[in-house]
Write a protein that holds these residues in place. Structure first.
Motif, PDB file in Angstrom:
ATOM      1  N   GLU A 306      61.814  -1.049  63.700  1.00 15.04           N
ATOM      2  CA  GLU A 306      61.778   0.359  63.292  1.00 15.04           C
ATOM      3  C   GLU A 306      63.114   1.078  63.356  1.00 15.04           C
ATOM      4  N   LYS A 307      64.063   0.539  64.082  1.00 18.64           N
ATOM      5  CA  LYS A 307      65.332   1.262  64.252  1.00 18.64           C
ATOM      6  C   LYS A 307      66.457   0.267  64.461  1.00 18.64           C
ATOM      7  N   ILE A 308      67.666   0.761  64.344  1.00 19.37           N
ATOM      8  CA  ILE A 308      68.842  -0.070  64.565  1.00 19.37           C
ATOM      9  C   ILE A 308      69.190  -0.041  66.054  1.00 19.37           C
ATOM     10  N   THR A 309      69.197  -1.233  66.643  1.00 21.01           N
ATOM     11  CA  THR A 309      69.523  -1.359  68.065  1.00 21.01           C
ATOM     12  C   THR A 309      70.759  -2.210  68.295  1.00 21.01           C
ATOM     13  N   ASP A 310      71.219  -2.894  67.261  1.00 24.40           N
ATOM     14  CA  ASP A 310      72.395  -3.741  67.366  1.00 24.40           C
ATOM     15  C   ASP A 310      73.011  -3.864  65.969  1.00 24.40           C
TER      16      ASP A 310
END
Length: 511
Positions: A306-310
């Motif tokens: 769901e989101k950018i984490t890296d």
């Protein structure tokens, strides 16, 4: 087209007078003749009442000289001298005497006078104050300006609407003429293009009064109005035997659950503006939508759905555009910071990328030289802080650009590209472009031009122009309300074509 300061315009007047060995009143006569020719070409002797409100400086002198030409052409005129000071300019007095020699006596308006009757179908020529005004008009003059604004008559301002300053916002917004049309001498004025002051200028045109071209050409001005003549020399033509590798590999980083469309728009815009290759880096939830809707791009994904984490990848992009639809949660912020610490590629930062920078200003020092930041007004405020007026905002923009060696693309009715001490004000665009996704498209276009090898400043200026031109062409076909971000991308091809279209030759008259 250069935008001169008041001081530079006065210097141009002086230089012209000395070089051409003419008197200052002859320069005023040129101005009055140009205004008369403009009016006469449109009125053609129409029986309309023309009220000329003239100050006692050189702007008023222009109006007094104009009155003489209008009288000689048989127009129904009334001339008023707004007597706000005991000091009169020399050229005003010269032209007042010439008017009196023709038995035309102006009415003098003082603080205790009743204002003349002005009908809604009449024309007002506003020549009260010029570019030298640096303080709020006296109360009674302000009331006169209010009265003229309320008359519903067509207001034609000479050079600049009376009550408007050249280098600061008006202190009393009611004491400024709301001009239907402004005839500006030789060059446009900066207040025409700013939100707080541009509202007093419905339309404007330039009148050539013969100021010395050498002076105008050689003088460096703080701002420039960007049109087709400025854009065409920037264009880099494609070579016959080139291939996609010659036009760069752009990486678009962004998106989150429910906001993959922002990356979609930026990626399509990047391709349509000419990038050879485009890769999108998104959360896993964006993989299928992008592969299905933009088959020309490649897609890399974060491990998170769901989101950018890296932010990690093995490709070597020519330029990176990031931030659109990315979100500002803690894990994305950490990924963003880690990316900036390792990144060496040129950057275009938009939307949530800007918000992350504003939330952690220390990250600004990690930006590569001449990174391009594309804020809308609220994002700009988060970056540079609040401003007192639009002129204070311009000063803060310049200071920010210098401190962080970045290019600011300040989006608005006249989007401005600013780098250090130089500002480039766009001449294209319209209210229909105030629509969701328009900024994502612009960021994608800038990224696309940088991928092709355009320097960041040049890429920003040409992108803003073509983005606005696409919007203008779309609005011309279907109205402002029908403009959407997707259509702006589709219209880029027509914008490129329009950029190189030559005016059709005028047809000869048929007998």
């Amino acid at each position: 087209m250069k935008i001169f300061t008041a001081e530079q315009i006065y210097a141009a007047d002086k230089f012209t007078i000395e070089k051409q060995q003419i008197s200052s009143d002859l320069l005023m006569e040129r101005a009055a003749t140009q205004i008369f020719d403009w009016m006469h070409a449109r009125l053609q002797g129409a029986k309309v009442k023309i009220h000329l409100f003239c100050g006692i400086g050189n702007n008023g002198g222009d109006g007094i000289a104009l009155a003489r030409h209008l009288q000689e052409a048989g127009y129904a005129i009334a001339v008023y001298v707004v007597n706000y000071s005991e000091t009169r300019s020399k050229d005003f007095l010269i032209n007042l005497d010439r008017l009196k020699e023709r038995k035309l006596w102006p009415d003098f308006i003082d603080s205790d006078c009743t204002f003349p009757e002005v009908g809604g179908d009449d024309i007002i020529v506003d020549a009260i104050f010029g570019i030298g005004l640096n303080r709020t008009p006296e109360e009674w003059v302000g009331k006169l300006i209010q009265y003229l604004n309320e008359s519903a008559a067509f207001a034609l301002s000479i050079d600049i609407p009376s009550g408007l300053f050249m280098a600061q916002a008006p202190i009393n917004s009611e004491f400024v003429i709301k001009a239907n049309h402004v005839l500006s001498f030789q060059v446009p004025k900066l207040p025409f293009f700013l939100p707080e002051t541009g509202i007093y200028v419905n339309q404007w045109e330039i009148l050539d009064i013969g100021l010395d071209m050498e002076f105008l050409y050689q003088t460096v001005t703080p701002y420039e109005l960007i049109g087709k003549p400025e854009i065409l020399p920037m264009y880099q033509p494609r070579l016959k035997f080139s291939h996609k590798g010659n036009y760069g590999h752009a990486l678009i980083i962004g998106g989150s659950y429910g906001k993959i469309g922002a990356v979609n728009l930026a990626s399509q815009a990047c391709l349509t503006s000419g990038a050879g290759l485009v890769t999108a880096y998104v959360p896993e939830c964006g993989y299928t939508p992008l592969q299905a809707t933009v088959p020309e791009i490649m897609v890399l994904t974060d491990d998170d759905d769901e989101k950018i984490t890296d932010i990690s990848f093995e490709i070597q992009p020519t330029v990176i555009g990031l931030g659109m639809g990315m979100g500002t949660n803690n894990s994305t912020e950490k990924a963003f910071e880690g990316f900036l610490k390792e990144n060496k590629a040129p950057l275009v930062i938009d939307a949530d990328g800007l918000n992350l920078l504003a939330g952690n200003p220390g990250l600004l020092k990690l930006l590569p030289p001449q990174s391009v930041l594309t804020p809308h007004p609220k994002e700009l405020e988060r970056l540079i802080g609040q401003w007192n007026d639009d002129f204070d905002k311009l000063d803060k923009i310049k200071a920010f650009s210098k401190e962080y060696d970045c290019i600011l693309v300040v989006k608005g009715a006249h989007t401005m590209v600013s780098y250090e001490n130089q500002g480039y004000i766009n001449s294209t665009g319209n209210p229909g472009m105030a629509t969701a996704g328009s900024g994502d498209v612009l960021a994608g276009i800038i990224t696309g031009f940088m991928a092709q090898g355009y320097p960041p400043l040049q890429a920003s200026v040409i992108s803003v122009y073509l983005h606005g031109l696409s919007g203008d062409l779309l609005a011309g076909e279907g109205g402002y309300e029908s403009v959407t971000a997707s259509k702006l991308i589709q219209g880029l091809g027509k914008a490129f074509t329009e950029l190189f279209r030559r005016p059709e030759p005028e047809k000869g008259s048929q007998e």
